[in-house]
Design an enzyme around this catalytic site. Structure first.
Site, short mmCIF file in Angstrom:
data_model
loop_
_atom_site.label_atom_id
_atom_site.label_comp_id
_atom_site.label_asym_id
_atom_site.label_seq_id
_atom_site.Cartn_x
_atom_site.Cartn_y
_atom_site.Cartn_z
N ASP B 143 5.88 -0.75 -8.86
CA ASP B 143 6.62 -1.36 -7.76
C ASP B 143 6.70 -0.35 -6.62
O ASP B 143 7.51 0.57 -6.65
CB ASP B 143 8.04 -1.74 -8.21
CG ASP B 143 8.04 -2.91 -9.20
OD1 ASP B 143 7.04 -3.08 -9.93
OD2 ASP B 143 9.04 -3.65 -9.25
N LYS B 206 7.34 -8.44 -3.31
CA LYS B 206 8.71 -8.32 -3.81
C LYS B 206 9.64 -8.13 -2.62
O LYS B 206 9.29 -7.44 -1.66
CB LYS B 206 8.76 -7.13 -4.78
CG LYS B 206 10.12 -6.78 -5.32
CD LYS B 206 10.01 -5.66 -6.38
CE LYS B 206 11.36 -5.07 -6.73
NZ LYS B 206 11.26 -3.94 -7.67
N LYS B 242 8.32 -11.67 -6.56
CA LYS B 242 9.49 -11.10 -7.24
C LYS B 242 10.65 -10.93 -6.27
O LYS B 242 10.67 -9.99 -5.49
CB LYS B 242 9.13 -9.75 -7.88
CG LYS B 242 10.32 -9.08 -8.58
CD LYS B 242 9.90 -7.78 -9.28
CE LYS B 242 11.12 -7.02 -9.81
NZ LYS B 242 10.74 -5.73 -10.41
#
Lengths: 493, 306
Positions: B143, B206, B242
């Site tokens: 991430d 995300k 996400k």
């Protein structure tokens, strides 16, 4: 990096039914519906002179819902006389602030009974409960609140002039937004000191009759508001009656023309809010995904039974294929079915007659050679239902692009330049509303100056507010309802 | 594994439709009005559990804390049989090794934040080094955060090249690109950053680090889902989504799933393509599952705190 696949080999999005939502039916028992309704004249429930009644059915089930009275000439006479007496004896003489209090009281009582009114509206007319609950009923209450506020401030609405009531107003409402249209008509009439005889549409009398009992509960002086139910003959008798001073009609252009002929040699004031074939215009720089939503809202809201429905979609050619693909994907997620279910997006068509008219136009569109597309939703077996439908490759000269269908059927046309789309959008006998979708502010102003439509929405569609006037150009009618402008048809100086 | 060439920046990649915030908000309100009860609620709750990236990203994280969280990932609430596991554990690079060991033999992935999380204020060699370290320690997913300062200053090529370089450093690990939408200022910028990240090779986009408010919201997530949809329309390639931060109740999670279901459809209703970045959501979902099973709510004391 992703390798680019051949477009036709891309699997369509799997939208729709894989995660079924839970049924959430509103309770029909909330609506206390009488078996039979009389006429509301002079503050009392009175039997129709000829003793005739007609059935009203629930279009989602085809089952009988209640019986309503068929008012004829004698009843119209009685109602107009009651309204005249109420005008002379009470309403005209009352101080404006007192009149305002009554109107506020109606608004509050409606609000208190909003849930029951919503259920009634949906059972009687077929529209989704989500719309009755979130749009029709709250908006109807807001109109009463708004015009209640004007009652004692009319001198500020018309500065240096003395507005006076015109007398008895005859009002005829349509079946697409029954209570809301009654509110649009009754609230400004009462606020300006007029009395009312109102006839709701034949298929949807219920919430207007409920409004009559609310008016009774609000203790309005007898005869200030009279509700007479019936059919075309009732409306005709009301329009012809010599005792009325003003007519406010919302309905079809054909009937509007008849009324205008009928009143030609009288000095009855007249406002008409008639049909439409609105252009919803999408430029290539538009917020595309929000525009798709606006188009869906513009044509499928209330099953397309909306006089200002965005039924002609003009998409700029450079984005047309993508836009249409997105529109089809959005249609796949629309839930068609039981109007009483809170999930339902599209409910029942108002009547068998209207469904037949819509199906006629769908057949016509196919015959004209336009490409037909409908969502894959399964329809209930009983009741009047219609798939959300669109036609692509529609020509400006096809009847599908020219005539009002009043159903969930969208005609999609393309354009290349701004001038071209203005010319095409104005190329209609109607002129009620239009939508413009673009990120460019200057274009919005240019378009709104040159489009011949009473209401123009920019980057939105079907937004309403009691403070904002509504009405048409050309064969969409004249006069305005809502806002300060909505007071004008009910006053003389 | 096919050797991938790094993506090349092209200013045209930024061209996208305008976003109308009012319209986006109206649309997201509609998602919240769908009725999710009984069977459809249970289905949604179980899917939510499977989509959670159970997260701990604190300065005080220790081996003990991470090991306990990993146990929770595998044993959400053993009193109920047949519950799924969460999708992944999300930790700092220094804890990847611990998590990997604790989750050995399970299908729960280990995700690691990297690239000077959460601010991203470091240089590229250090970010690459950190990414490689996390991957070598065993991270299945990375991430990363974008350089928001550079992005807002208009240095799109820099941001793009940085993402592409990190993507290369990820090797077989899947790359989630955090836009930190709470710092971007408008939905137009969210759209632009989403396009940039996808074009540079993001496997997931995300919303947030969880360290900035506002974190994930329905409107921001809708704009990102619609960017993913446009990419799919154009290329046929799926990209994951996400939302992270601020999703702590089942009800809100179900609203996100309705939005996903009606925007991208059934293919994305899967932990491979959609994740919730959350720390307290799992317990709230478990409480709802208990309520569905037993007809009444249980005290929070019946659910483990982690």
């Amino acid at each position: 990096m992703a390798t680019k696949k051949n477009k036709s080999s891309i699997r369509p999005l799997r939208l729709g039914s894989e995660w079924p939502y839970a049924p959430a039916p509103e309770s029909a028992a909330i609506a206390r519906i009488n078996e039979q309704y009389e006429l509301f004249i002079d503050g009392k429930w009175q039997k129709p002179a000829e003793g005739t009644y007609f059935d009203s059915i629930n279009p989602a089930t085809e089952k009988k819902l209640y019986r309503a009275s068929l008012a004829t000439e004698k009843d119209v006479d009685k109602a107009v006389a009651a309204a005249r007496k109420a005008s002379d004896k009470y309403w005209k003489k009352m101080s404006p602030a007192e009149r305002g209090k009554y109107i506020f009281r109606i608004a509050r009582l409606m609000q208190e009974q909003a849930r029951e009114l919503s259920v009634m509206e949906t059972l009687d007319g077929g529209k989704p409960i989500r719309e009755s609950r979130d749009f029709d009923i709250p908006m109807a209450c807001n109109h009463f609140f708004y015009y209640a506020g004007w009652a004692d401030k009319l001198e500020y609405a018309f500065t240096n002039r003395t507005p006076k009531p015109i007398g008895v107003a005859a009002q005829i409402t349509p079946w697409n937004f029954p209570l809301l249209m009654a509110a649009w008509k009754i609230a400004p009439a009462l606020a300006t000191g007029n009395t009312v005889v109102l006839k709701p549409a034949e298929t949807t009398s219920l919430t207007t009759l409920k409004l009559a009992s609310i008016i009774q509960e609000a203790d309005l002086p007898p005869g200030v508001v009279n509700i007479i139910t019936g059919a075309g003959i009732t409306g005709a008798a009301l329009v012809r009656h010599p005792g009325i001073n003003k007519i406010a009609f919302t309905g079809s252009t054909a009937v509007g023309k008849l009324i205008q002929q009928e009143t030609a040699a009288s000095n009855k004031k007249l406002t008409l809010e008639l049909g439409g074939k609105a252009a919803n215009i999408i430029f290539s720089d538009a917020p595309i995904d929000q525009a798709v939503e606006g188009v869906v809202n513009g044509i499928f809201f209330n099953q397309g039974h909306v006089c200002c429905a965005g039924s002609r979609l003009y998409v700029q050619e450079s984005i047309a294929p993508l836009f249409i693909q997105k529109l089809k994907d959005r249609m796949a997620t629309l839930l068609v079915g039981d109007p009483m279910d809170k999930n339902t997006d599209i409910g029942a068509i108002n009547s068998a007659e209207q469904l037949e008219k819509i199906n006629y136009y769908i057949r016509l569109g196919k015959k004209e050679g336009s490409l037909h597309y409908e969502s894959a939703a399964s329809l209930p077996k009983k009741g009047y239902f219609c798939q959300p439908t669109l036609f692509t490759k529609v020509a400006q000269s096809s009847r599908l692009a020219q005539e009002e269908i009043f159903g969930p059927v969208l005609a999609i046309l393309t354009f290349r330049t701004e001038d071209e789309v203005i010319e095409k959008a104005n190329n209609t006998p109607y002129g009620l509303s239009a939508g413009v979708w673009t990120d460019k502010g200057s274009r919005i102003f240019n378009m709104s100056k040159r489009l011949k439509a009473g209401v123009i929405w920019a980057n939105s569609y079907n937004l309403f507010d009691p403070t904002s006037p509504f009405g048409g150009y050309k064969e969409s009618g004249y006069g305005r309802e809502g806002g300060l402008h909505g007071l004008l048809p009910y006053v003389s100086f | 594994m096919k050797k991938l060439l790094p993506a090349v920046y092209n200013p045209l990649l930024l061209a996208g439709p305008a976003i109308d915030q009012t319209g986006v908000e109206e649309r997201t309100t509609r998602f919240t009005k769908r009725s999710i009860k009984a069977a459809s609620k249970m289905q949604g709750l179980l899917l939510t559990l499977r989509m959670i990236d159970l997260t701990t990203l604190e300065g005080k994280d220790s081996v003990g804390k991470v090991e306990q969280l990993c146990y929770k990932a595998l044993h959400l609430h053993d009193i109920f049989e047949g519950l799924p596991t969460v999708a992944a554990i999300c930790v700092y690079p220094s804890h990847v090794h611990t998590a990997k060991k604790a989750l050995l033999g399970s299908s729960v992935k280990v995700a690691s934040v990297a690239t000077a999380f959460p601010s991203g204020q470091s240089n590229l060699p250090i970010k690459l080094e950190e990414t490689r370290f996390a991957v070598e320690e065993g991270a299945d997913e990375i991430d990363m955060v974008i350089s928001r300062g550079k992005f807002l200053a208009g240095e799109y090529a820099y941001v793009f090249d940085e993402i592409a370089a990190i993507k290369t450093a990820c090797g077989a690990a899947r790359l989630k690109v955090i836009l930190e939408t709470g710092e971007l200022g408008s939905l137009d910028e969210v759209r632009k950053a989403s396009q940039l990240a996808i074009a540079a090779g993001a496997d997931f986009i995300k919303t947030s680090t969880g360290k900035i408010q506002p974190a994930a919201t329905l409107p921001v997530t809708l704009v990102m889902l619609e960017t993913i949809r446009d990419h799919y329309y154009k290329t046929g390639t799926m990209v994951g989504m996400k939302p992270a931060g601020g999703i702590s109740t089942s009800k809100l999670a179900l609203h996100y799933l309705v939005m996903l279901n009606e925007t991208l459809g059934a293919d994305w209703m899967d932990p491979h393509w959609f994740r919730f970045g959350a720390s307290s959501l799992a317990n709230n979902v478990l409480m709802q599952i208990a309520k569905e099973k037993e007809g009444c709510y249980q005290s929070a004391n019946y659910f483990s705190v982690d």
